[in-house]
Structure formats: structure tokens, C-alpha cells
Design a protein around this motif. Structure first.
Motif: not given
Lengths: 427, 427
Positions: A252-272
Motif C-alpha cells: 500500500s506504500q509501494a504503489e504510491h511512487d517508485k521512490m517510496a520505501s516499504a520496510v519490514l522489521v521482524t523478530d521472525s526469520g520465518e515471517l521474513a
């Protein structure tokens, strides 16, 4: 494909893409500003014909056009706009401030008076991207602040008309006057004033590179809200999260603009890994898949942190525009979160809810500026005037001390302005 | 001699001198910034040796130096500083804001959390003009906001020491750390961080052309308070005022700077002439008479208005930094005054009282910016973080509407982030 990193592998300063594309529009905008300053409405009409292909005699939107717009918009959408406006109003009403007075010393009254900014201009982009949500978010706080004159400018289509959804939203939000002019010329008109456009004290609202450059150039002459950078989301998610949902939020963030940034930080390697795969599955299904693909591939990141506290520390360091805390007990972490424009708590709270409907503002600080600036609010539409009152006796009591202070700073005329009163009182 | 005009004879835009002297220091400052960014403390020490003639090993002021400073300042002055600090604290405490929450729909919690800016830098000029009042005015609101790290920078003398009055004021105000470095290099150090200086989020405080230019150049990377223009006073006085007192008030502004503006608007032609004569009498008696003479002759004006309402209308139009209402019943006009940085009510309230002692802030908007900006306040040292929480049921209730809104704006991934949750809930 989105890369996965270990915690600490990417310096915090590089987690979001923060290089703005350099704009080459400076000279063109300077010329437009000069033309509008010199020739007023005539220049506005010429530019509107040149850039928007609309040949207008009257720039102002009439009541009849607003009625027409309401008739053209689906009634269910009008209802959603009204409900969103009500939610935005409820939230922003809480930001309204009272003037205050301090009267705790004999003969001394101090205070701070809250006064609305008298004339505010709101820029609303036109064309294919019509954002009625932005009309609501930028107008409602101004009207709650009590701004008596809120003027909207927006480019017309080639038919000389404004998107009806924009007009409906403006009316619902309480905009006072609407003019069919866009681009740098509209910003210039609001900053200098023309025969038709009032000169305003502050200009708010998003726009393309020309509008942003024009706002920069008139800044100082009038106030502006901000020059927003590319949009950003940081999702903090624990291992119990649904990868499909997390990926959808990032997109939903990435669709805005090629310069937009979407980052996930998680404590689960599996979810990653699951989110990485989900992104690949979902991107091709999007109407704006080309943009989302570029944003995710160039700026997207997944970072695996040791635990949620470490994940939140990253958020505090990079101060994202949007922060989602997709965890089971999000309120447990509320004290720990310091720097984010808007925080979305829990697993049922996608950022889109805040973009349109929940009530908090969606005009937010980007590029790490959430460390020292805030979402657009009622505060942005008021000035605070301090006042001080002393009786002759109250001044006599402390006058010598204040004059001494002034002389210590080498400013004798400051001291005189007090001692002359003390002497006159004695006589 | 100061000229006297009829109301309307001078366009409002020309009442105050508003052309800033162009600074030719841009290139020099860019170089200093680059050096400090690249070489940190080494560059700071080199510039301090070159510009301040001080050869320092340790840049930080020690506790022992602060004790020494207190011993060196007259005890009565320390007492005045403490009393001024108490007044400033009382006033600014009233500006402290509470976080709020909105919880009036089932399963929905919205709020706004007030968080202090974490690291604030305060610039304090050194040399002949030591302004302990500014140390108090800029520091106390930051500490009331709760900023955990307030760092002061100020140039040392050639003996490597800081003016003791500045150190005493800093300690009284609650400054956390003090560094002996000034000029553009100090601003650079705070913006980039060095081995010794912490990188801050916001830089406040006045300075010379180099400091102002450096603040401009680092703006965006960090926040800044403002770039102040020449100082201004507008005195509105009725015919019962004492010309000696009015002239003294005008000169308290005029002695600041040749570019400063002191303007009187009165409904009494008699007072106009009397003040004109008083200025001529008082100017030669001032230690800073050369500066005051230039300011009064070049920028001073007396305007005779029909009545006090018309005089206040002028004030609202030009939005002065300081506004004195030297009239018998000043509170009668408080509602009419809209745009002034700080308002001084009545005949016993010279601006100098506010510069040093009364409590309201003396860091004020200049050059007409009081129309859209305000005195420095606790607000300048906090950020407001919004938050939103929805339960799954609350989202289910309005999810379809929000998704519809998103699709109306052409943002399908926004809609997906909601519908994917609705679908998962159904399963």
C-alpha cells in the motif's frame, strides 16, 4: 525481490531511500512567479490555457458548479466522505487550544492568545490523481482553528471543470472559496494576490515538482506546510503475523511512487521469508504493479531483529512517516515509540485506515523529520500572541532590577525605558 | 529627525524597514560545514584558534568552570537571573500540553502523544554582546518540554573562557552540557556531530551572519527555530501619553541595530510632535547613540491616525514583532489585536520588561511573519505522534467503505490492505 538483512547490517541512515530526485524546474517556476506577480489574473489565465488547456473567463467555482458536483458523485461516496470528515473533525477538535492567562502577582497579567491565521490557501492536485482525502485532511484542521478565509486552488480539466469529487470534499470540509488554477501559477497567485485570488498568509497542500518548487520560492513571504519527500512505511511485525497481510500493507506504500520505501522489521526469520514470497505473489496482481515493483526492488528491505524492542529502536532512529506495530499487545510498546509521524497499533490497523478514515491526519513528516516535526494539525493554522500587563506599582517593585539586567547586557536605552517611568512616577 | 506622516500616506508594506542586508558569507560557510563534517573536532579546534584566538584541548565546559563563573558574577545579578528564570518558567509551564486519547467508538482508540525532541542545540553568541536573557528564553521552554539533552555552544574568549554571566544563566536554565565553540563551525558540529559534540535534532538561538547562514544551510537535516530579521517595535499611543516615555520605548528598539525599526502610531498630532522632539533630545545622551540615530533617521516613522482602532488596524496589517498599546484601557482592545509577536499592554509596560523579566518569550517572529508564526514556546521542543488502534470487529464494520474510498482514489493496494484482513477474518 526484496532483500532480507540481519539487524545492524544496514546502517539506519540507509534503511529508507532518501535521495530526492533533483528537480530541474527552478528556472521555469521563477519565471511563472514573476509573470503572476506582474500581470495577475492575465498570467493565471494564460498559464491555465497553456498547461491545462482550459480557456477560462471566470476562475472562481460557482455555487451552481458545486451543486452539480454533488449530483455527479455517487451518494454512497458522499456518505463515506461525510463520515470520514466527521472522524477527522472529532480527532482534530481535541487539538484545539485555549488562550491562557497568568495572574498570580499583584498588578501583573500575562497571557497567550490563540488567533487563527486569517487567510489560508490550500493546493489540491488535479488530473488523474484526485485525492479528496487530502482535501479533508488539510481543510478540516484549518476550519477548526477558526481560519475565516480558507481558499482552495486546483487545476481544471480541459473542459474547464474541476473533478466533482474534489468539489464535494471541499464543500464538506468547509472550504470558503475555490479557484480553478493549478501549478506554480496558483501558488504564485496565492502568495502575491491577483485581481481575483486573495493574497494568503499560508499555503498548504501537496503538488507536483512545479508546485513544490513554487512553495519553496515563496516561503518566507508566506508560510508553507512542508515539502514532503517520498512516502515511507516501517512495519514492525512479530512471528504470529499473517504474511499476506504484512505484504499487503507494504504494497500500500509501494504503489504510491517508485521512490517510496516499504520496510519490514521482524523478530521472525520465518515471517521474513514468507513476506518476501508474498510480495512476489501480490505485486503482479496490482494495477500499479510497475510502480510497486520498482519501489520494492530498489528501496524495500526486510530486517530480522533479535526482538521487538530492538525493532522499535530502529523505528526511533529512522523516524518513519508511518509506523505499524503489528503485534499482539501494541499498547505495551506505546511508551517506547518516540519518533513516527503516525503510529498504527496492532494487527487490524492498516495504514490505509489512517489515510482515509480513522481521524488522525495523513499529512505527515517524511525523510526522518518526524524527529523534530509533526503531522499537520490545528496548531499549523493558529498563531500564539503573548501579552504582558503591569500596573505602575508592579513595575516600580521590580523596575530597578530589570534596568540593571539591561545595563548588564550593554543596552542602556532598554534600561532608560524603565527608569524614565520610575522617575515620572516619583514626581 | 523622524518624519511624521498622515494615516495612509505610507503603504503598510513600507512602514518597517524590511530589506535584510545581503550576506556574502555563503561560500565561506559552505567550506566550514564541509570541513567540520569531514574532520570533526580537529576542524572545530582549528576554527576556534583562527576565529576566537583560543587554543583549546578540551571543548567542553567543566563543572569547576561553572562554579568559578558563579563566584565571578555579582550575587545580586545571580538573584535577578533566578527571578527572571522563575517568571519565564511560570509562563511557559502553561504552554505544556497533554497527550490525549479519543475512545468513543467500540474497539477504536485514537490519540496524540506529546514527546520531547530528544536532542536540542542552543547557539549563544559570545564576545562583547553577552545576552544571558537569551540563554534563559531559549533554554527554559526546552527543559519544560522535557528535552533530555539540551546542549549549548558559545565561542570562548582568547583566554579560552566563556563569559561567566552566560555560564551562570545556562546553569540556572538547566542546560545539560556546554561547549566552547562558536560561529558556523559550532552549527556544523551540532548538525553533523563530531567526536565531542552530539548530533542534535534541532538548533535554536541567534547569531551573526555566519551563524544565520550556517543554520540556513543545515536546515532540513536538522530543524531550526527561525532566521530573525531586524528588530521592530510599533507603539500605539493615545494623546494622554508622556512623550518622554514613548520616545524612550522607541529608542530601546532603535539602539539594537541600524536596521531596527521604531514606529509610533498615534491619534494625537500633538504627541507626534512632542515625541519627535523628545527623540532628538534623548538620542545624543545614549551610549549607543550612533546606532539609534541611524535607525530612527532611516527607518523611524510617526503616523498620525484618525483614532485608535485605525492604529490597531495598521498593527494587524504589518504584524510587528513588538506591539505596545500605550493607552488607558488596553484590555478593551485585546480582541482587536490579531497579529503581533508580543503585545505590551498599557502605559507601564515597556518592551524591555518582556525582553528580560516578565515571563513571555523574547524570541519573536519578525518581518511580518507574526501573521503566521509565533514566539518561541514549549511547542517548538516537542513532536506530536498520532496513533490509531482498531479491533478486528471495528475494522470489519467500516472496512468495505474505506476500501471503496481507496479505490476511488485509484489506489488498489491501499484497498487490498483492508480487504485482505476482512477475508482472513471470514475464514
Amino acid at each position: 525481490m526484496i532483500p532480507i538483512y540481519e539487524y545492524g547490517q544496514v546502517p539506519n541512515s540507509e534503511i529508507f531511500a532518501r535521495d530526492n530526485i533533483a528537480s530541474n524546474v527552478e528556472g521555469a517556476v521563477t519565471e511563472i512567479l514573476a509573470q503572476v506577480a506582474a500581470r495577475g489574473d492575465e498570467a493565471l489565465r494564460e498559464y491555465t490555457l497553456r498547461f491545462d488547456k482550459a480557456d477560462l473567463t471566470d476562475l472562481e467555482v460557482t455555487e451552481a458548479e458545486i451543486d452539480e458536483a454533488f449530483a455527479a458523485v455517487e451518494p454512497e461516496f458522499v456518505e463515506i466522505l461525510r463520515q470520514a470528515a466527521a472522524n477527522i473533525r472529532t480527532f482534530h477538535e481535541k487539538q484545539r487550544r485555549n488562550s491562557f492567562v497568568v495572574a498570580d502577582q499583584p498588578g501583573v497579567v500575562l497571557g497567550q492568545k490563540i488567533v487563527p491565521i486569517q487567510k489560508v490557501g490550500l493546493y489540491v492536485p488535479g488530473g488523474t490523481a484526485a485525492y479528496p482525502s487530502t482535501v479533508l485532511m488539510d481543510s478540516i484542521p484549518a476550519k477548526i482553528a477558526g481560519c475565516p478565509q480558507l481558499v482552495m486552488v486546483t487545476p481544471p480539466g480541459a473542459d474547464g471543470k474541476v473533478n466533482p469529487v474534489i468539489l464535494a470534499a471541499a464543500k464538506i470540509a468547509g472550504v470558503d472559496r475555490i479557484f480553478k488554477v493549478g501549478g506554480a501559477q496558483a501558488v504564485a497567485g496565492l502568495a502575491f494576490g491577483t485581481e481575483t485570488l486573495p493574497k494568503v498568509d499560508k499555503i498548504v497542500g501537496p503538488g507536483n515538482a512545479y508546485v513544490a518548487e513554487a512553495k519553496k520560492q515563496v516561503f518566507g513571504r508566506v508560510a508553507i506546510d512542508m515539502i514532503a519527500g517520498p512516502s515511507e512505511i516501517l512495519v514492525v511485525a512479530d512471528g504470529t503475523c499473517n504474511a499476506k497481510v504484512v505484504a499487503a500493507d507494504m504494497l500500500s506504500q509501494a504503489e504510491h511512487d517508485k521512490m517510496a520505501s516499504a520496510v519490514l522489521v521482524t523478530d521472525s526469520g520465518e515471517l521474513a521469508k514468507a513476506v518476501q514470497a508474498e510480495l512476489e505473489r501480490q505485486i503482479p496482481l496490482l494495477p500499479r504493479s510497475e510502480i510497486a515493483r520498482a519501489s520494492i526492488d530498489n528501496n524495500g528491505k526486510i530486517i530480522v531483529a533479535e526482538n521487538l524492542d530492538a525493532a522499535i529502536d530502529i523505528a526511533n532512529e529512522i523516524a518513519p512517516e508511518h509506523l505499524e506495530l503489528c503485534v499482539d499487545a501494541p499498547f505495551d510498546y506505546l511508551d517506547r515509540v518516540r519518533c513516527a509521524g503516525s503510529i498504527f497499533l496492532g494487527k487490524n490497523c492498516p495504514e490505509a485506515l489512517g489515510d482515509y478514515f480513522a481521524g488522525p491526519n495523513h499529512t505527515l513528516p517524511t525523510s526522518g523529520t518526524a524527529k523534530f516535526s509533526s503531522a499537520l494539525s490545528v496548531d499549523d493554522f493558529v498563531v500564539k500572541s503573548q501579552f504582558t500587563y503591569y500596573t505602575a506599582d508592579a513595575l516600580a517593585k521590580i523596575g530597578e532590577q530589570v534596568a540593571y539586567f539591561a545595563r548588564k547586557e550593554g543596552l542602556d536605552a532598554h534600561a532608560n525605558s524603565i527608569t524614565v517611568r520610575l522617575e515620572e512616577k516619583k514626581q
